[in-house]
Design an enzyme around this catalytic site. Structure first.
Site, PDB file in Angstrom:
ATOM      1  N   ASP A   1     -22.416  17.061 -32.710  1.00 25.59           N
ATOM      2  CA  ASP A   1     -22.471  15.901 -33.477  1.00 25.59           C
ATOM      3  C   ASP A   1     -23.270  16.434 -34.656  1.00 25.59           C
ATOM      4  O   ASP A   1     -23.987  15.050 -35.304  1.00 25.59           O
ATOM      5  CB  ASP A   1     -22.798  14.648 -33.306  1.00 25.59           C
ATOM      6  CG  ASP A   1     -22.318  13.544 -31.649  1.00 25.59           C
ATOM      7  OD1 ASP A   1     -20.676  14.041 -32.073  1.00 25.59           O
ATOM      8  OD2 ASP A   1     -22.474  13.795 -31.539  1.00 25.59           O
TER       9      ASP A   1
ATOM     10  N   LYS B   1     -20.288  19.428 -38.283  1.00 29.33           N
ATOM     11  CA  LYS B   1     -19.420  19.842 -38.311  1.00 29.33           C
ATOM     12  C   LYS B   1     -17.763  20.246 -38.792  1.00 29.33           C
ATOM     13  O   LYS B   1     -17.916  20.189 -39.256  1.00 29.33           O
ATOM     14  CB  LYS B   1     -19.164  21.149 -36.958  1.00 29.33           C
ATOM     15  CG  LYS B   1     -19.971  21.445 -35.987  1.00 29.33           C
ATOM     16  CD  LYS B   1     -19.799  21.667 -34.604  1.00 29.33           C
ATOM     17  CE  LYS B   1     -19.061  20.404 -33.432  1.00 29.33           C
ATOM     18  NZ  LYS B   1     -19.937  19.662 -33.208  1.00 29.33           N
TER      19      LYS B   1
ATOM     20  N   GLY C   1     -15.927  15.034 -30.704  1.00 31.30           N
ATOM     21  CA  GLY C   1     -15.265  14.195 -32.470  1.00 31.30           C
ATOM     22  C   GLY C   1     -15.838  14.731 -33.477  1.00 31.30           C
ATOM     23  O   GLY C   1     -16.805  14.181 -33.432  1.00 31.30           O
ATOM     24  N   HIS C   2     -14.995  14.498 -34.425  1.00 30.05           N
ATOM     25  CA  HIS C   2     -15.586  15.083 -35.821  1.00 30.05           C
ATOM     26  C   HIS C   2     -14.756  14.697 -36.843  1.00 30.05           C
ATOM     27  O   HIS C   2     -13.889  14.148 -37.140  1.00 30.05           O
ATOM     28  CB  HIS C   2     -14.652  17.634 -35.797  1.00 30.05           C
ATOM     29  CG  HIS C   2     -15.464  17.920 -34.864  1.00 30.05           C
ATOM     30  ND1 HIS C   2     -14.739  19.254 -34.528  1.00 30.05           N
ATOM     31  CD2 HIS C   2     -15.937  17.329 -33.832  1.00 30.05           C
ATOM     32  CE1 HIS C   2     -15.542  19.477 -33.919  1.00 30.05           C
ATOM     33  NE2 HIS C   2     -16.074  19.049 -32.700  1.00 30.05           N
ATOM     34  N   THR C   3     -15.601  14.366 -37.678  1.00 30.13           N
ATOM     35  CA  THR C   3     -15.514  13.580 -39.407  1.00 30.13           C
ATOM     36  C   THR C   3     -15.486  13.946 -40.077  1.00 30.13           C
ATOM     37  O   THR C   3     -16.237  14.974 -40.552  1.00 30.13           O
ATOM     38  CB  THR C   3     -16.612  12.032 -39.125  1.00 30.13           C
ATOM     39  OG1 THR C   3     -16.944  11.698 -37.287  1.00 30.13           O
ATOM     40  CG2 THR C   3     -16.112  11.189 -39.688  1.00 30.13           C
TER      41      THR C   3
ATOM     42  N   GLN D   1     -18.703  20.376 -29.700  1.00 27.85           N
ATOM     43  CA  GLN D   1     -20.550  20.374 -28.689  1.00 27.85           C
ATOM     44  C   GLN D   1     -21.715  20.790 -29.504  1.00 27.85           C
ATOM     45  O   GLN D   1     -21.163  21.793 -31.136  1.00 27.85           O
ATOM     46  CB  GLN D   1     -20.134  20.938 -26.909  1.00 27.85           C
ATOM     47  CG  GLN D   1     -18.926  19.414 -26.544  1.00 27.85           C
ATOM     48  CD  GLN D   1     -17.853  20.140 -26.948  1.00 27.85           C
ATOM     49  OE1 GLN D   1     -17.433  20.930 -26.357  1.00 27.85           O
ATOM     50  NE2 GLN D   1     -17.577  19.089 -26.556  1.00 27.85           N
TER      51      GLN D   1
ATOM     52  N   THR E   1     -16.348   9.648 -30.176  1.00 29.67           N
ATOM     53  CA  THR E   1     -15.441   9.863 -29.066  1.00 29.67           C
ATOM     54  C   THR E   1     -15.462   8.736 -28.566  1.00 29.67           C
ATOM     55  O   THR E   1     -14.442   8.328 -27.825  1.00 29.67           O
ATOM     56  CB  THR E   1     -15.504  11.241 -28.105  1.00 29.67           C
ATOM     57  OG1 THR E   1     -15.269  12.273 -28.998  1.00 29.67           O
ATOM     58  CG2 THR E   1     -14.893  10.832 -27.719  1.00 29.67           C
TER      59      THR E   1
ATOM     60  N   GLY F   1     -17.950   6.074 -28.759  1.00 29.61           N
ATOM     61  CA  GLY F   1     -19.383   5.287 -28.962  1.00 29.61           C
ATOM     62  C   GLY F   1     -20.571   5.284 -28.269  1.00 29.61           C
ATOM     63  O   GLY F   1     -20.438   4.059 -29.014  1.00 29.61           O
TER      64      GLY F   1
ATOM     65  N   LEU G   1     -29.528  15.267 -44.348  1.00 23.26           N
ATOM     66  CA  LEU G   1     -30.671  14.591 -44.985  1.00 23.26           C
ATOM     67  C   LEU G   1     -31.379  13.569 -45.524  1.00 23.26           C
ATOM     68  O   LEU G   1     -32.292  13.046 -45.401  1.00 23.26           O
ATOM     69  CB  LEU G   1     -31.310  16.536 -45.958  1.00 23.26           C
ATOM     70  CG  LEU G   1     -32.763  16.529 -46.503  1.00 23.26           C
ATOM     71  CD1 LEU G   1     -33.448  16.933 -45.604  1.00 23.26           C
ATOM     72  CD2 LEU G   1     -32.537  17.273 -47.727  1.00 23.26           C
TER      73      LEU G   1
HETATM   74  P1  GDP Z   1     -19.617  17.144 -35.517  1.00 27.11           P
HETATM   75  O1  GDP Z   1     -19.315  16.241 -34.434  1.00 27.11           O
HETATM   76  O2  GDP Z   1     -20.405  17.759 -35.519  1.00 27.11           O
HETATM   77  O3  GDP Z   1     -18.410  16.973 -36.216  1.00 27.11           O
HETATM   78  O4  GDP Z   1     -19.962  15.750 -36.324  1.00 27.11           O
HETATM   79  P2  GDP Z   1     -19.929  13.647 -35.761  1.00 27.11           P
HETATM   80  O5  GDP Z   1     -18.789  13.596 -37.047  1.00 27.11           O
HETATM   81  O6  GDP Z   1     -19.639  13.617 -34.349  1.00 27.11           O
HETATM   82  O7  GDP Z   1     -20.823  13.006 -36.899  1.00 27.11           O
HETATM   83  C1  GDP Z   1     -21.169  13.180 -37.531  1.00 27.11           C
HETATM   84  C2  GDP Z   1     -21.661  12.058 -38.041  1.00 27.11           C
HETATM   85  O8  GDP Z   1     -22.163  12.272 -39.271  1.00 27.11           O
HETATM   86  C3  GDP Z   1     -20.296  11.312 -38.886  1.00 27.11           C
HETATM   87  O9  GDP Z   1     -20.102  10.188 -38.779  1.00 27.11           O
HETATM   88  C4  GDP Z   1     -19.691  11.717 -40.202  1.00 27.11           C
HETATM   89  O10 GDP Z   1     -19.432  11.010 -40.685  1.00 27.11           O
HETATM   90  C5  GDP Z   1     -21.498  11.884 -40.868  1.00 27.11           C
HETATM   91  N1  GDP Z   1     -22.218  12.572 -42.175  1.00 27.11           N
HETATM   92  C6  GDP Z   1     -21.517  14.221 -42.270  1.00 27.11           C
HETATM   93  N2  GDP Z   1     -23.060  15.050 -42.840  1.00 27.11           N
HETATM   94  C7  GDP Z   1     -23.933  14.112 -43.069  1.00 27.11           C
HETATM   95  C8  GDP Z   1     -24.432  13.647 -44.369  1.00 27.11           C
HETATM   96  O11 GDP Z   1     -24.857  14.536 -44.543  1.00 27.11           O
HETATM   97  N3  GDP Z   1     -25.471  11.965 -44.190  1.00 27.11           N
HETATM   98  C9  GDP Z   1     -24.471  11.062 -43.907  1.00 27.11           C
HETATM   99  N4  GDP Z   1     -25.219   9.580 -44.260  1.00 27.11           N
HETATM  100  N5  GDP Z   1     -23.894  11.169 -43.051  1.00 27.11           N
HETATM  101  C10 GDP Z   1     -23.381  12.671 -42.931  1.00 27.11           C
HETATM  102  P1  IMO Z   2     -18.727  17.482 -30.643  1.00 28.37           P
HETATM  103  O1  IMO Z   2     -17.684  18.615 -30.934  1.00 28.37           O
HETATM  104  C1  IMO Z   2     -21.315  14.747 -28.392  1.00 28.37           C
HETATM  105  C2  IMO Z   2     -22.095  15.794 -24.176  1.00 28.37           C
HETATM  106  C3  IMO Z   2     -21.446  13.990 -22.893  1.00 28.37           C
HETATM  107  C4  IMO Z   2     -22.703  14.532 -21.831  1.00 28.37           C
HETATM  108  C5  IMO Z   2     -21.813  16.179 -21.518  1.00 28.37           C
HETATM  109  C6  IMO Z   2     -20.758  16.816 -20.861  1.00 28.37           C
HETATM  110  O2  IMO Z   2     -18.636  16.028 -31.289  1.00 28.37           O
HETATM  111  O3  IMO Z   2     -20.001  17.840 -31.234  1.00 28.37           O
HETATM  112  P2  IMO Z   2     -18.152  16.322 -21.583  1.00 28.37           P
HETATM  113  O4  IMO Z   2     -17.132  15.022 -21.169  1.00 28.37           O
HETATM  114  O5  IMO Z   2     -18.114  17.042 -21.786  1.00 28.37           O
HETATM  115  O6  IMO Z   2     -18.169  16.498 -19.489  1.00 28.37           O
HETATM  116  O7  IMO Z   2     -19.476  15.900 -21.502  1.00 28.37           O
HETATM  117  O8  IMO Z   2     -22.178  16.883 -23.252  1.00 28.37           O
HETATM  118  N1  IMO Z   2     -20.926  16.032 -24.799  1.00 28.37           N
HETATM  119  C7  IMO Z   2     -21.093  15.780 -26.209  1.00 28.37           C
HETATM  120  N2  IMO Z   2     -21.638  14.975 -26.935  1.00 28.37           N
HETATM  121  N3  IMO Z   2     -21.140  16.036 -28.987  1.00 28.37           N
HETATM  122  C8  IMO Z   2     -20.007  16.367 -28.150  1.00 28.37           C
HETATM  123  O9  IMO Z   2     -19.083  16.902 -29.025  1.00 28.37           O
HETATM  124  C9  IMO Z   2     -19.450  16.008 -27.052  1.00 28.37           C
HETATM  125  N4  IMO Z   2     -19.001  17.215 -26.802  1.00 28.37           N
HETATM  126  C10 IMO Z   2     -18.879  16.819 -25.037  1.00 28.37           C
HETATM  127  O10 IMO Z   2     -21.874  13.433 -23.715  1.00 28.37           O
HETATM  128  O11 IMO Z   2     -23.776  14.631 -22.625  1.00 28.37           O
HETATM  129 MG    MG Z   3     -18.892  14.603 -32.735  1.00 27.71          MG
END
Ligand code: GDP
Ligand code: IMO
Ligand code: MG
Length: 438
Positions: free
Chosen positions: A13, A16, A42-44, A234, A313, A315, A345
């Site tokens: 999170d 990426k 969960g990639h946004t 992850q 993913t 919530g 940042l």
């Molecule tokens: P990932 O799993 O690494 O792809 O990251 P996630 O999508 O789970 O979580 C990143 C969250 O931060 C998402 O809601 C993005 O829209 C948000 N986000 C990403 N970069 C920035 C940033 O530079 N600033 C802010 N405020 N939000 C960001």
């Molecule tokens: P992205 O790609 C954050 C965490 C789960 C739990 C542990 C094991 O969006 O960064 P699992 O269902 O994989 O057996 O859960 O790993 N986890 C994540 N936490 N971002 C993720 O993916 C994750 N994928 C798994 O919350 O602690």
């Molecule tokens: Mg994520």
């Protein structure tokens, strides 16, 4: 020409998805591929009013000239896959012509999800915790652990198995009795060959269109000099081979090390490109993890709200922590990062100061390396000492050059860069595609 990696140095999170989307805007890449994990990710991606959350499909969906691939190292829930494909269709994104799903990828079957939930409840019970979903490791309940376990014990189905009715029937005849023993042991309803066949059969004609030999497609492109962007899922401290996190981790190797095997590619030196490590300006974790730098209280809640730190993913609220130098150094090192990008940042804009833990205290001793087990890590306390950076107390969301950031923000980045020991090549200052400084 090489494969470029985008990998997370923390616990997932870190942004990426948005960095992948940003990189693909250069037009340089022919492919965007995932190699490990499943729909636990969960990639946004946010562009204007459109916010898209990807779970299985790579984040490059908005770039119609980019081919998308799911590698053989992934575990793919075929029902979730088609749900995601259909959901993207409602955003006007058609994928069937450019999505390649590896024939060798293992499937997440409905029983893997049932077992995932049951096993995490059993872990909670064994630890004397409340017996509830997420009470043990706190998995995403997407069946990831059991699917990888079945892959390793050779009781899985692959994408290729699903495509051939006769092979599927033969595999199910062997696999179902073994799965039923496991289901029974956890007091879960058993399954049958006919039930599994009935559920899988309707998927076949759709899967046929996208199941392809991804490794050959990639190798062919790489030989021609085309670029591949490998999107990690992850993060370093969720990797199954990370001692200090185990067992509070996922079930795959999440670092750059896992990428070539997860894509089915040989480790050719000439294909190895930049390894870009993503570092969020603070740390988060979702699930049950040792987190010595947990912020706690109102400050943590403020960062959670400003950073919208709720699982993409599940919530669930993400725990928010200050940067722990020992983790940052290890996360960059273990991935072999050649550079880092700092994300979010701007979320720290309102903080009067920003602590960084430069060491840990374990049972009265100061330690400069992470301990070997999570048991010890849970006992560690942060040592903040002098590494408290003053905040900048102004909005940085409009900045587009690192040099334009306030001096205190640049000082904070300089500390991160020193710890990481590789250059910072980008900083994101908001979730939008253009909110990025170079
Ligand atoms: P990932 O799993 O690494 O792809 O990251 P996630 O999508 O789970 O979580 C990143 C969250 O931060 C998402 O809601 C993005 O829209 C948000 N986000 C990403 N970069 C920035 C940033 O530079 N600033 C802010 N405020 N939000 C960001
Ligand atoms: P992205 O790609 C954050 C965490 C789960 C739990 C542990 C094991 O969006 O960064 P699992 O269902 O994989 O057996 O859960 O790993 N986890 C994540 N936490 N971002 C993720 O993916 C994750 N994928 C798994 O919350 O602690
Ligand atoms: Mg994520």
């Amino acid at each position: 020409m090489p494969v470029e990696f985008v990998v997370c140095t923390q616990r997932g999170d870190t942004g990426k998805g948005r960095i992948v989307d940003h990189k693909l805007s250069s037009g340089r890449f022919r492919w965007n591929v995932r190699s490990k994990g499943g729909n636990n990710a969960g990639h946004t991606v946010k562009v204007g009013d459109q916010t898209i959350i990807l779970h299985l499909i790579p984040s490059g969906v908005l770039h119609s000239n980019v081919q998308l691939g799911l590698g053989q190292g992934m575990v793919i829930d075929p029902f979730a896959l088609f749900q995601e494909v259909d959901e993207l269709k409602t955003h006007g994104i058609e994928l069937e012509d450019r999505l390649w799903v590896s024939l060798g990828a293992k499937l997440v079957m409905p029983w893997d999800i049932t077992l995932d939930v049951a096993m995490d409840k059993a872990r909670a019970a064994a630890q004397g915790r409340e017996v509830k979903t997420g009470g043990g490791i706190g998995t995403t309940c997407r069946g990831i652990g059991p699917a990888y376990a079945h892959a390793a014990s050779r009781d899985s189905l692959t994408v290729a198995h699903l495509l051939d009715p006769e092979i599927l029937r033969q595999r199910l005849k062997v696999v179902v009795p073994i799965i039923n023993r496991e289901l029974k042991a956890f007091d879960c309803p058993e399954t049958s060959v006919s039930e599994a066949l009935n559920r899988c059969a309707p998927l076949r004609h759709r899967l046929c269109k996208i199941a392809r030999p991804l490794h050959l497609g990639l190798a062919n492109s790489l030989e021609k000099g085309e670029w591949v962007l490998a999107e990690g899922a992850q993060g370093r401290f969720l990797s199954v081979d990370c001692g200090v996190s185990y067992p509070y981790c996922t079930s795959s190797v999440t670092t750059a090390n896992g990428v070539f095997s997860g894509l089915g590619l040989p480790l050719k030196k000439e294909w190895l490109g930049p390894i870009v490590g993503i570092v969020k300006a603070y740390q988060t974790a979702v699930g049950n993890h040792p987190m010595p730098t947990l912020i706690g209280g109102e400050r943590e809640e403020g960062i959670r709200q400003r950073g919208k730190e709720f699982g993409a993913t599940t919530g669930r609220p993400r725990h928010c922590c200050w940067i722990n130098a020992l983790e940052l150094r290890n996360g960059v090192w273990a991935n072999g990062c050649t550079e880092i990008v700092v994300t979010k940042l701007d979320v720290l804009d309102e903080e009067p100061d920003i602590p960084i833990a430069c060491a840990l205290e374990l049972d009265g001793h100061t330690i400069m390396e992470l301990p070997d087990t999570a048991v010890e890590y849970f006992r560690c306390k942060p040592v903040y000492n002098s590494h408290v950076s003053p905040g900048w107390l102004t909005s940085i969301q409009q900045a587009r050059r690192i040099g334009d950031l306030p001096a205190n923000a640049r000082d904070y980045l300089a500390v991160l860069e020193r710890i990481a020991d590789v250059p910072i090549t980008g900083v994101s200052v908001g979730p939008e595609r253009d909110q990025f400084c170079t």
